[in-house]
Scaffold this motif. Structure first.
Motif, PDB file in Angstrom:
ATOM      1  N   MET A   1       0.829  -1.207   0.000  1.00  0.00           N
ATOM      2  CA  MET A   1       0.000   0.000   0.000  1.00  0.00           C
ATOM      3  C   MET A   1       0.867   1.263   0.000  1.00  0.00           C
ATOM      4  SD  MET A   1      -3.089   0.296  -0.429  1.00  0.00           S
ATOM      5  CE  MET A   1      -4.311   1.586  -0.467  1.00  0.00           C
ATOM      6  N   GLU A   2       1.923   1.225   0.804  1.00  0.00           N
ATOM      7  CA  GLU A   2       2.783   2.394   0.913  1.00  0.00           C
ATOM      8  C   GLU A   2       3.400   2.767  -0.426  1.00  0.00           C
ATOM      9  OE1 GLU A   2       5.590   1.541   3.933  1.00  0.00           O
ATOM     10  OE2 GLU A   2       4.033   1.339   5.449  1.00  0.00           O
ATOM     11  N   ARG A   3       3.788   1.755  -1.146  1.00  0.00           N
ATOM     12  CA  ARG A   3       4.443   2.008  -2.418  1.00  0.00           C
ATOM     13  C   ARG A   3       3.505   2.721  -3.385  1.00  0.00           C
ATOM     14  NH1 ARG A   3       9.855   1.335  -3.140  1.00  0.00           N
ATOM     15  NH2 ARG A   3       9.691   0.129  -5.034  1.00  0.00           N
ATOM     16  N   TRP A   4       2.231   2.431  -3.249  1.00  0.00           N
ATOM     17  CA  TRP A   4       1.293   3.054  -4.158  1.00  0.00           C
ATOM     18  C   TRP A   4       1.325   4.562  -3.980  1.00  0.00           C
ATOM     19  CZ3 TRP A   4      -3.676   5.412  -3.160  1.00  0.00           C
ATOM     20  CH2 TRP A   4      -4.319   5.789  -4.344  1.00  0.00           C
ATOM     21  N   TRP A   5       1.285   4.986  -2.723  1.00  0.00           N
ATOM     22  CA  TRP A   5       1.323   6.419  -2.466  1.00  0.00           C
ATOM     23  C   TRP A   5       2.654   6.984  -2.883  1.00  0.00           C
ATOM     24  CZ3 TRP A   5      -2.981   8.540  -2.405  1.00  0.00           C
ATOM     25  CH2 TRP A   5      -4.095   7.893  -1.872  1.00  0.00           C
ATOM     26  N   ALA A   6       3.692   6.181  -2.662  1.00  0.00           N
ATOM     27  CA  ALA A   6       5.013   6.632  -3.052  1.00  0.00           C
ATOM     28  C   ALA A   6       5.004   7.027  -4.519  1.00  0.00           C
ATOM     29  CB  ALA A   6       6.027   5.533  -2.808  1.00  0.00           C
ATOM     30  N   ILE A  35      -0.518   1.523  -8.252  1.00  0.00           N
ATOM     31  CA  ILE A  35       0.695   1.897  -8.989  1.00  0.00           C
ATOM     32  C   ILE A  35       1.923   1.418  -8.207  1.00  0.00           C
ATOM     33  CG2 ILE A  35       2.108   3.836  -9.779  1.00  0.00           C
ATOM     34  CD1 ILE A  35      -0.508   5.383 -10.234  1.00  0.00           C
ATOM     35  N   ASN A  36       2.823   0.727  -8.897  1.00  0.00           N
ATOM     36  CA  ASN A  36       4.042   0.253  -8.228  1.00  0.00           C
ATOM     37  C   ASN A  36       5.259   1.113  -8.546  1.00  0.00           C
ATOM     38  OD1 ASN A  36       2.752  -2.793  -9.353  1.00  0.00           O
ATOM     39  ND2 ASN A  36       2.814  -2.287  -7.182  1.00  0.00           N
ATOM     40  N   ASN A  37       5.385   1.534  -9.794  1.00  0.00           N
ATOM     41  CA  ASN A  37       6.572   2.283 -10.221  1.00  0.00           C
ATOM     42  C   ASN A  37       6.215   3.337 -11.254  1.00  0.00           C
ATOM     43  OD1 ASN A  37       9.021   1.068  -8.970  1.00  0.00           O
ATOM     44  ND2 ASN A  37       8.302  -0.789  -9.992  1.00  0.00           N
ATOM     45  N   VAL A  38       6.920   4.452 -11.223  1.00  0.00           N
ATOM     46  CA  VAL A  38       6.765   5.482 -12.248  1.00  0.00           C
ATOM     47  C   VAL A  38       8.153   5.928 -12.683  1.00  0.00           C
ATOM     48  CG1 VAL A  38       5.912   7.801 -12.771  1.00  0.00           C
ATOM     49  CG2 VAL A  38       4.634   6.335 -11.210  1.00  0.00           C
ATOM     50  N   VAL A  39       8.412   5.964 -13.988  1.00  0.00           N
ATOM     51  CA  VAL A  39       9.683   6.526 -14.458  1.00  0.00           C
ATOM     52  C   VAL A  39       9.434   7.518 -15.580  1.00  0.00           C
ATOM     53  CG1 VAL A  39      11.106   4.536 -13.825  1.00  0.00           C
ATOM     54  CG2 VAL A  39      10.158   4.683 -16.136  1.00  0.00           C
ATOM     55  N   LEU A  52       5.811   9.671 -19.438  1.00  0.00           N
ATOM     56  CA  LEU A  52       5.963   8.970 -18.170  1.00  0.00           C
ATOM     57  C   LEU A  52       5.511   7.532 -18.384  1.00  0.00           C
ATOM     58  CD1 LEU A  52       4.460  11.334 -15.426  1.00  0.00           C
ATOM     59  CD2 LEU A  52       6.869  10.798 -15.796  1.00  0.00           C
ATOM     60  N   TYR A  53       6.181   6.603 -17.718  1.00  0.00           N
ATOM     61  CA  TYR A  53       5.804   5.193 -17.774  1.00  0.00           C
ATOM     62  C   TYR A  53       5.351   4.775 -16.391  1.00  0.00           C
ATOM     63  CZ  TYR A  53       8.117   5.677 -22.176  1.00  0.00           C
ATOM     64  OH  TYR A  53       8.457   6.127 -23.436  1.00  0.00           O
ATOM     65  N   VAL A  54       4.206   4.150 -16.327  1.00  0.00           N
ATOM     66  CA  VAL A  54       3.619   3.788 -15.045  1.00  0.00           C
ATOM     67  C   VAL A  54       3.429   2.273 -14.996  1.00  0.00           C
ATOM     68  CG1 VAL A  54       1.610   4.077 -13.536  1.00  0.00           C
ATOM     69  CG2 VAL A  54       2.390   5.999 -14.939  1.00  0.00           C
ATOM     70  N   GLY A  55       4.128   1.635 -14.065  1.00  0.00           N
ATOM     71  CA  GLY A  55       3.978   0.192 -13.861  1.00  0.00           C
ATOM     72  C   GLY A  55       3.014  -0.023 -12.712  1.00  0.00           C
TER      73      GLY A  55
END
Ligand SMILES: *[C@@H]1O[C@H](CO)[C@@H](O)[C@H](O)[C@H]1NC(C)=O
Ligand SMILES: *[C@@H]1O[C@H](CO)[C@@H](O)[C@H](O)[C@H]1NC(C)=O
Ligand SMILES: *[C@@H]1O[C@H](CO)[C@@H](O)[C@H](O)[C@H]1NC(C)=O
Ligand SMILES: *[C@@H]1O[C@H](CO)[C@@H](O)[C@H](O)[C@H]1NC(C)=O
Length: 453
Positions: A1-6, A35-39, A52-55
């Motif tokens: 859950m935390e990662r999502w907000w991250a 959302i797990n990762n954004v670059v 932007l790429y959103v994993g």
């Protein structure tokens, strides 16, 4: 859950910093799944506006500068089970539809490729078209264990950074370095270097460096590494993580490790403990960001006396920490890369010329070796001459806690800050801070401490 907000936060921050909303309204993107990762894409980093790429769980998105979806693809659920070795076929009776969490996203701009690693199929990665993520360029689940890169476990975080590798025959390859903790079905490699093409005996995603030092099984289990961030600067690769100090310990400490980018044996790998507050109350790194401080913060950091001389264009590592002892608060600490580097040089230098002793105290130890003899007298210029290590040098070193790089928090809050991004806006450094409860705050950063409720 935390990662999502991250990553929700990272998105907001990146959008604000790079996409300068042209229509006067804040762009917004909502994912159907976590959302797990954004670059950021390559153009975006150069500040020219871009992608932007959103994993996310079971999905991958390519967004344009207005955060509109240009391309998307479903990455799951997939029929899988952690017990089964890929390829997962009917022979795997336990296979069920399994969510695919995005574990790693990396941009290989020169080749127009996006590296995407998920949690299914033991963390095998795929290559996708950077200009059109819907297009799969490479995926293979028949290459065996050597192609397992990420982790099948949700709780194991994986970080990575693009790099290069030069063979003895002077062939130069694009690779990526991966740092990851240990999940029960994962490989025990803490750090690995992964190739992006077939070459000789190597296949795509093969781990091409066999440096036993930071990959040995018994040690990996002992320290419970939790990787949070990886970055490159000035010919070095850095990893930020927390770990315990040994098998009996459960307390977490934060470290930054550094090695030379062209060190093919990881010989130069060295860990430096980072203390956030004199008592190290904020002991566990959650998120980090590297940015230049800008004129105002640089001056304020310099005059605080804690950071040495900092100039507007020096890189600073901004880290948010939580406190195992007091979960209701968290802090942000700043570590200039210059300070990190010079403390690392001191520690390495002490090992080569003073038996690892600084001011009559042991400054280093070797966390990944059981060998007694650690530091030995070597010619004075050794540390300098073998800056990137050599085969005959000792196994990876770590600073003792007493030699941790210590700073006072620049920000303390009664909240669980799990994400950070920093940008320079008209000479001022602004931090975008995200909390576990989903709140995103934008705050100016100062060299002296600020306490907030
Ligand atoms: C990637 O997508 C772009 C845009 O659709 C296309 O022009 C390019 O040929 C694709 N690259 C590959 C390797 O197929
Ligand atoms: C290999 O390529 C990288 C960039 O892709 C470059 O920085 C590096 O200097 C090259 N190394 C050699 C030995 O050519
Ligand atoms: C250390 O961090 C882990 C999570 O990575 C957590 O489960 C554990 O409780 C922490 N240790 C202490 C003593 O709080
Ligand atoms: C860093 O924190 C640890 C306690 O967690 C402490 O033992 C050590 O002395 C601190 N180091 C410095 C340089 O203050």
């Amino acid at each position: 859950m935390e990662r999502w907000w991250a990553w929700q936060l990272a998105l907001v921050a990146l959008a604000t910093v790079y996409l300068s909303p042209s229509h006067g309204k804040m762009a917004e993107f909502t994912s159907d799944t976590l959302i797990n990762n954004v670059v950021a894409g390559p153009d975006l980093r150069r500040g020219q506006g871009g992608r932007l790429y959103v994993g996310a769980v079971n999905a991958l998105y390519q967004l344009n500068q207005n955060l509109e979806v240009e391309s998307r693809t479903e990455t799951g659920p997939k029929r899988d089970n952690r017990q089964c070795t890929p390829p997962v076929t009917d022979a795997c009776e336990e296979a069920v539809d399994t969510d695919n969490h995005n574990k790693l996203l990396l941009v290989h701009a020169a080749r127009d490729v996006l590296v995407v690693c998920g949690s299914v199929f033991r963390g095998i990665c795929s290559l996708r078209n950077l200009s059109n993520v819907e297009q799969l360029l490479y995926f293979s689940d028949t290459k065996g264990e050597k192609s397992y890169v990420a982790s099948a476990e949700e709780s194991v975080s994986v970080v990575g950074v693009m790099s290069y590798f030069t063979t003895r025959e002077k062939a130069n390859f694009t690779v990526f370095l991966v740092g990851k903790g240990y999940g029960s079905h994962d490989s025990t490699k803490l750090i690995s270097t992964r190739i992006l093409q077939d070459y000789g005996d190597w296949v795509v995603f093969d781990s091409i460096i066999e440096a036993s030092a930071v990959q040995a099984n018994p040690f990996v289990l002992r320290y419970l590494h939790d990787f949070r961030f990886a970055f490159k600067d000035g010919g070095f690769v850095y990893f930020l993580f927390s770990r315990t100090l040994g098998v009996q310990d459960t307390k977490n400490f934060t470290f930054v490790s550094r090695m030379c980018e062209d060190d093919q044996g990881y010989y130069s790998y060295t860990e430096l403990q980072l203390n956030c507050s004199a008592a190290n109350k904020y002991n566990k790194a959650q998120a980090a960001y590297v940015a230049t401080p800008g004129e105002v913060l640089a001056q304020s950091m310099t005059s605080s006396g804690q950071y040495g001389r900092v100039s507007a264009s020096d890189k600073v590592l901004f880290v948010t920490f939580t406190s195992d002892e007091d979960p209701s608060t968290s802090a942000m600490c700043m570590f200039p890369l210059r300070s990190i580097n010079s403390r690392l040089v001191e520690i390495i230098g002490a090992c080569y010329s003073h038996h690892g002793i600084i001011s009559e105290k042991a400054a280093v130890y070797s966390p990944y070796s059981s060998k007694e003899e650690l530091c030995s007298e070597k010619p004075r210029d050794m540390a300098h001459r073998y800056r990137c290590g050599a085969e005959f040098l000792p196994s990876p070193l770590a600073s003792k806690a007493e030699f941790a790089l210590t700073v006072e928090p620049s920000l303390v809050r009664k909240a669980h800050m799990t994400a950070v991004a920093v940008a320079e806006v008209e000479g001022h450094a602004v931090a975008f801070l995200g909390t576990a409860t989903g709140e995103v705050t934008q705050l100016p950063v100062a060299g002296k401490s600020v306490f907030m409720l």
